[in-house]
Design an enzyme around this catalytic site. Structure first.
Site, PDB file in Angstrom:
ATOM      1  N   GLY A 149       0.944  -1.160  -0.106  1.00 54.57           N
ATOM      2  CA  GLY A 149      -0.067  -0.006  -0.106  1.00 54.57           C
ATOM      3  C   GLY A 149       0.826   1.308   0.065  1.00 54.57           C
ATOM      4  O   GLY A 149       2.194   1.404   0.220  1.00 54.57           O
ATOM      5  N   CYS A 150       0.077   2.236  -0.306  1.00 56.03           N
ATOM      6  CA  CYS A 150       0.812   3.615  -0.504  1.00 56.03           C
ATOM      7  C   CYS A 150       1.515   4.174   1.227  1.00 56.03           C
ATOM      8  O   CYS A 150       2.637   4.490   1.081  1.00 56.03           O
ATOM      9  CB  CYS A 150      -0.033   4.586  -1.072  1.00 56.03           C
ATOM     10  SG  CYS A 150      -1.448   4.868  -0.362  1.00 56.03           S
TER      11      CYS A 150
END
Length: 346
Positions: A149-150
């Site tokens: 994920g970011c």
């Protein structure tokens, strides 16, 4: 040429994949999956790609349309990738999944945080977490890579060396992260309407954000012990970018020169991690449109604090760019091919 397919090609992460793979000298995109825009020319969905991407969107048949590809990118919401991943892997082909479905190794933890039953447990056991700079050998050999994920990317890259070298406390890590609006996705959402997010900053999902178990999983592996963190994300009025400010305790009273040496030991040969020295700190504009992660830090002797700041583009290093980097590694290419775009400034 490598033949690639993209599921979920019209979301923001999917569109960034299309942009990057179209410019990749070793890749041909075979299909652009989109149920929402089935039959529509891709350049009509994204006018920025007019006369560049000439294909049409199509709703892909999972049974038949995987035959002509070498690698599949899944850019679907969580819970929707599992069937496609199972079918692709059964054919002996390689997959990079950009959803959360295969990031968290414990399915019970995934189900508790995402409220979705995991129905691909065999594939989950084979998945490699795709933090490119940390797990290169595992990624090279993987059939399935779970793209991080970011927020976890920005945080794990910043803290991994410090935790491995045991120079910060594992008991009191506080993370204040700020994300551009594209991180919320492309679907219509009242909270991301222009009039409500412009000239406005707000915290959200304090203590409940779904990236928390992913962050804690990776930091715990780095530290060699179970960790719990305090994580507060914020939405800020910019299109893209993540700035994570991380507050830690300098338990060994390590000096700035020594911290620089620690980061250099882990990242000096890593093309996409840039360490800022002499007290300089990252900013999102300096990585916009690129696959770079910038890391800076400051020692505060008054409080015995070590404050680390990282910046990434949430759609590139935080999603599609890291996916392409992982593809390059999986297929024996130089990891930077197709990712040499300079950041956009201003």
């Amino acid at each position: 040429m490598i033949k690639a397919g993209i599921l979920g090609s019209t979301g923001y992460a999917g569109a960034e994949l299309v942009r990057l793979l179209t410019g990749h000298p070793e890749v041909e995109i075979q299909f652009l999956d989109s149920r929402s825009y089935h039959g529509k020319a891709y350049e009509e969905v994204y006018p920025s790609l007019k006369n560049i991407v000439k294909g049409k969107c199509a709703s892909i048949d999972l049974e038949n349309d995987f035959e002509g590809i070498d690698i599949l990118f899944c850019a679907l919401p969580h819970g929707l990738s599992q069937e496609a991943v199972k079918r692709m892997m059964a054919k002996g082909k390689r997959v990079i999944d950009l959803s959360a479905d295969f990031r968290i190794t414990d399915p019970k933890v995934y189900e508790a945080w995402y409220d979705v039953r995991h129905q691909a447990l065999g594939e989950l056991g084979k998945a490699v977490y795709g933090l490119s700079e940390i797990y290169p050998k595992e990624i090279q050999e993987a059939q399935l890579v779970a793209n991080p994920g970011c927020y976890p990317t920005s945080i794990a890259l910043a803290l991994y060396p410090l935790l491995k070298e045991n120079v910060i406390s594992t008991e009191s890590i506080i993370i204040d992260a700020k994300s551009g609006v594209s991180g919320a996705g492309r679907n219509l959402n009242d909270g991301t309407l222009f009039s409500q997010c412009n000239e406005n900053i707000k915290a959200y999902s304090i203590g409940t954000h779904r990236h928390i178990p992913e962050i804690e999983q990776e930091l715990s592996l780095a530290a060699g012990k179970e960790m719990i963190i305090q994580f507060t994300p914020h939405l800020v009025p910019m299109n893209r970018g993540i700035l994570s400010t991380i507050y830690t305790t300098n338990i060994k009273n390590v000096k700035e020169n020594d911290i620089e040496a620690i980061y250099a030991h882990y990242y000096e040969e890593k093309r996409f991690v840039r360490l800022l020295k002499e007290g300089k700190l990252p900013q999102t504009k300096a990585v916009s449109g690129s696959n770079y992660c910038d890391i800076g830090f400051k020692v505060d002797p008054r409080t015995n604090g070590l404050i680390v700041v990282s910046a990434i583009d949430n759609l590139v290093k935080g999603a599609a760019g890291q996916a392409v980097q992982n593809m390059n590694m999986m297929l024996g290419l130089k990891e930077y091919i197709g990712l040499e775009q300079m950041p956009i400034w201003p």
